[in-house]
Design a protein around this motif. Structure first.
Motif, PDB file in Angstrom:
ATOM      1  N   LYS A  56      36.253  43.480  31.850  1.00 20.37           N
ATOM      2  CA  LYS A  56      36.997  44.195  30.813  1.00 20.37           C
ATOM      3  C   LYS A  56      38.102  43.361  30.158  1.00 20.37           C
ATOM      4  O   LYS A  56      38.853  43.881  29.336  1.00 20.37           O
ATOM      5  CB  LYS A  56      37.584  45.473  31.415  1.00 20.37           C
ATOM      6  CG  LYS A  56      36.510  46.380  32.024  1.00 20.37           C
ATOM      7  CD  LYS A  56      37.116  47.592  32.693  1.00 20.37           C
ATOM      8  CE  LYS A  56      36.055  48.513  33.246  1.00 20.37           C
ATOM      9  NZ  LYS A  56      35.368  47.937  34.433  1.00 20.37           N
ATOM     10  N   HIS A  98      30.639  39.303  44.752  1.00 18.95           N
ATOM     11  CA  HIS A  98      31.921  39.943  45.065  1.00 18.95           C
ATOM     12  C   HIS A  98      31.719  41.021  46.139  1.00 18.95           C
ATOM     13  O   HIS A  98      32.446  41.061  47.129  1.00 18.95           O
ATOM     14  CB  HIS A  98      32.496  40.556  43.786  1.00 18.95           C
ATOM     15  CG  HIS A  98      33.987  40.767  43.812  1.00 18.95           C
ATOM     16  ND1 HIS A  98      34.896  39.737  43.870  1.00 18.95           N
ATOM     17  CD2 HIS A  98      34.733  41.901  43.777  1.00 18.95           C
ATOM     18  CE1 HIS A  98      36.120  40.229  43.858  1.00 18.95           C
ATOM     19  NE2 HIS A  98      36.063  41.542  43.812  1.00 18.95           N
ATOM     20  N   LYS A 135      45.956  46.379  44.207  1.00 17.40           N
ATOM     21  CA  LYS A 135      44.907  45.616  44.899  1.00 17.40           C
ATOM     22  C   LYS A 135      45.388  44.191  45.163  1.00 17.40           C
ATOM     23  O   LYS A 135      45.223  43.664  46.263  1.00 17.40           O
ATOM     24  CB  LYS A 135      43.646  45.620  44.020  1.00 17.40           C
ATOM     25  CG  LYS A 135      42.445  44.970  44.666  1.00 17.40           C
ATOM     26  CD  LYS A 135      41.245  44.961  43.713  1.00 17.40           C
ATOM     27  CE  LYS A 135      40.142  44.103  44.288  1.00 17.40           C
ATOM     28  NZ  LYS A 135      39.126  43.706  43.335  1.00 17.40           N
ATOM     29  N   ARG A 154      35.843  37.338  37.389  1.00 17.82           N
ATOM     30  CA  ARG A 154      35.634  38.674  36.799  1.00 17.82           C
ATOM     31  C   ARG A 154      36.883  39.150  36.055  1.00 17.82           C
ATOM     32  O   ARG A 154      36.785  39.754  34.989  1.00 17.82           O
ATOM     33  CB  ARG A 154      35.271  39.690  37.885  1.00 17.82           C
ATOM     34  CG  ARG A 154      33.965  39.390  38.573  1.00 17.82           C
ATOM     35  CD  ARG A 154      33.670  40.417  39.640  1.00 17.82           C
ATOM     36  NE  ARG A 154      32.991  41.581  39.085  1.00 17.82           N
ATOM     37  CZ  ARG A 154      32.769  42.704  39.757  1.00 17.82           C
ATOM     38  NH1 ARG A 154      33.190  42.836  40.988  1.00 17.82           N
ATOM     39  NH2 ARG A 154      32.134  43.705  39.180  1.00 17.82           N
ATOM     40  N   TYR A 169      43.204  44.350  33.111  1.00 10.87           N
ATOM     41  CA  TYR A 169      43.539  44.291  34.538  1.00 10.87           C
ATOM     42  C   TYR A 169      45.035  44.151  34.768  1.00 10.87           C
ATOM     43  O   TYR A 169      45.588  44.832  35.624  1.00 10.87           O
ATOM     44  CB  TYR A 169      42.752  43.182  35.227  1.00 10.87           C
ATOM     45  CG  TYR A 169      41.269  43.453  35.176  1.00 10.87           C
ATOM     46  CD1 TYR A 169      40.736  44.535  35.869  1.00 10.87           C
ATOM     47  CD2 TYR A 169      40.419  42.683  34.395  1.00 10.87           C
ATOM     48  CE1 TYR A 169      39.385  44.829  35.798  1.00 10.87           C
ATOM     49  CE2 TYR A 169      39.068  42.962  34.322  1.00 10.87           C
ATOM     50  CZ  TYR A 169      38.556  44.032  35.026  1.00 10.87           C
ATOM     51  OH  TYR A 169      37.230  44.318  34.955  1.00 10.87           O
TER      52      TYR A 169
HETATM   53  C1  HEM Z   1      41.746  37.254  43.679  1.00  6.09           C
HETATM   54  C2  HEM Z   1      41.171  38.308  44.238  1.00  6.09           C
HETATM   55  C3  HEM Z   1      40.386  39.345  43.491  1.00  6.09           C
HETATM   56  C4  HEM Z   1      40.293  39.593  42.146  1.00  6.09           C
HETATM   57  C5  HEM Z   1      40.992  38.856  41.010  1.00  6.09           C
HETATM   58  C6  HEM Z   1      39.365  40.702  41.976  1.00  6.09           C
HETATM   59  C7  HEM Z   1      38.982  41.225  40.760  1.00  6.09           C
HETATM   60  C8  HEM Z   1      38.031  42.203  40.578  1.00  6.09           C
HETATM   61  C9  HEM Z   1      37.494  42.637  39.325  1.00  6.09           C
HETATM   62  C10 HEM Z   1      37.906  42.069  37.970  1.00  6.09           C
HETATM   63  C11 HEM Z   1      36.583  43.606  39.538  1.00  6.09           C
HETATM   64  C12 HEM Z   1      35.703  44.293  38.491  1.00  6.09           C
HETATM   65  C13 HEM Z   1      36.226  45.626  38.085  1.00  6.09           C
HETATM   66  C14 HEM Z   1      35.469  46.161  36.893  1.00  6.09           C
HETATM   67  O1  HEM Z   1      34.260  46.413  36.998  1.00  6.09           O
HETATM   68  O2  HEM Z   1      36.134  46.322  35.868  1.00  6.09           O
HETATM   69  C15 HEM Z   1      36.562  43.830  40.963  1.00  6.09           C
HETATM   70  C16 HEM Z   1      35.803  44.785  41.606  1.00  6.09           C
HETATM   71  C17 HEM Z   1      35.832  45.034  42.948  1.00  6.09           C
HETATM   72  N1  HEM Z   1      36.506  44.295  43.893  1.00  6.09           N
HETATM   73 FE1  HEM Z   1      37.687  42.694  43.563  1.00  6.09          FE
HETATM   74  N2  HEM Z   1      38.956  41.130  43.212  1.00  6.09           N
HETATM   75  C18 HEM Z   1      39.554  40.327  44.158  1.00  6.09           C
HETATM   76  C19 HEM Z   1      39.418  40.441  45.516  1.00  6.09           C
HETATM   77  C20 HEM Z   1      38.773  41.494  46.154  1.00  6.09           C
HETATM   78  C21 HEM Z   1      38.789  41.717  47.563  1.00  6.09           C
HETATM   79  C22 HEM Z   1      39.521  40.861  48.614  1.00  6.09           C
HETATM   80  C23 HEM Z   1      38.047  42.821  47.795  1.00  6.09           C
HETATM   81  C24 HEM Z   1      37.793  43.412  49.142  1.00  6.09           C
HETATM   82  C25 HEM Z   1      37.996  44.639  49.440  1.00  6.09           C
HETATM   83  C26 HEM Z   1      37.550  43.316  46.527  1.00  6.09           C
HETATM   84  C27 HEM Z   1      36.759  44.435  46.329  1.00  6.09           C
HETATM   85  C28 HEM Z   1      36.265  44.875  45.125  1.00  6.09           C
HETATM   86  C29 HEM Z   1      35.429  46.037  44.959  1.00  6.09           C
HETATM   87  C30 HEM Z   1      34.932  46.966  46.055  1.00  6.09           C
HETATM   88  C31 HEM Z   1      35.165  46.148  43.590  1.00  6.09           C
HETATM   89  C32 HEM Z   1      34.422  47.294  42.896  1.00  6.09           C
HETATM   90  C33 HEM Z   1      32.992  47.097  42.854  1.00  6.09           C
HETATM   91  C34 HEM Z   1      32.541  46.530  41.564  1.00  6.09           C
HETATM   92  O3  HEM Z   1      32.858  47.096  40.499  1.00  6.09           O
HETATM   93  O4  HEM Z   1      31.835  45.509  41.576  1.00  6.09           O
HETATM   94  N3  HEM Z   1      38.020  42.465  45.532  1.00  6.09           N
HETATM   95  N4  HEM Z   1      37.452  42.947  41.589  1.00  6.09           N
END
Ligand code: HEM
Length: 150
Positions: free
Chosen positions: A69, A11, A83, A62, A74
């Protein structure tokens, strides 16, 4: 546990590739659009496409496959919803450039000239998308730490 870690790695790498490639696409679109220039745009566009697949697949796993979680957490979280709203915005902004770059590829493959008349608009769109990704990072890191729960 290892799967959870792997999903987080992919991710975050997807985010790094995404910001870099869409920024590079914007710069390439603002430059000279001769043959090498067009190929710079399309190479950046390939990486941007790869990053989209990596981010969406790992993100959905995730959020909704129980690796972090749980779905409930979420869908109730405002930062998660913001987001996702930003993501929808990025996808909507991508429709016209995507169709155009597919046309460029087809024309290039046939040895025909490509229509670059919208290049500067798409350069701005790419830059806006890069900024939107950065804002997504703010919401993502907040939601992961319990902010945005209403
Ligand atoms: C369908 C699209 C997406 C979904 C469903 C999604 C979902 C998630 C989830 C569930 C987490 C974990 C949070 C936790 O630890 O509880 C996360 C973390 C994160 N996402 Fe996404 N995300 C998506 C797209 C993106 C995109 C396009 C970016 C670009 C900026 C991004 C950047 C991040 C960052 C920086 C984290 C935090 C770092 C981490 O805890 O690993 N995500 N995302």
């Amino acid at each position: 546990m290892e799967v959870k870690w792997l999903l987080a790695i992919v991710h975050l790498l997807g985010m790094a590739i995404g910001v870099g490639s869409v920024w590079a696409r914007g710069r390439a679109l603002a430059g000279t659009l001769d043959k090498p220039g067009i190929s710079r745009v399309l190479t950046a566009d390939n990486w941007w496409g790869l990053s989209a697949i990596l981010l969406v697949v790992t993100g959905l796993l995730r959020a909704f496959a129980g690796y972090e979680k749980g779905t409930e957490y979420y869908v109730m979280n405002n930062f998660f919803n913001l987001k996702m709203a930003l993501l929808i915005g990025i996808v909507l902004l991508e429709i016209w450039p995507m169709i155009t770059f597919i046309r460029w590829r087809i024309a290039g493959g046939r040895g025909q000239a490509v229509d670059t008349s919208r290049a500067s608009l798409f350069s701005w769109v790419s830059t806006a998308q890069a900024i939107m990704l950065v804002v997504m990072v703010v919401f993502a890191t907040g939601m992961a730490r319990g902010f945005g729960m209403g």
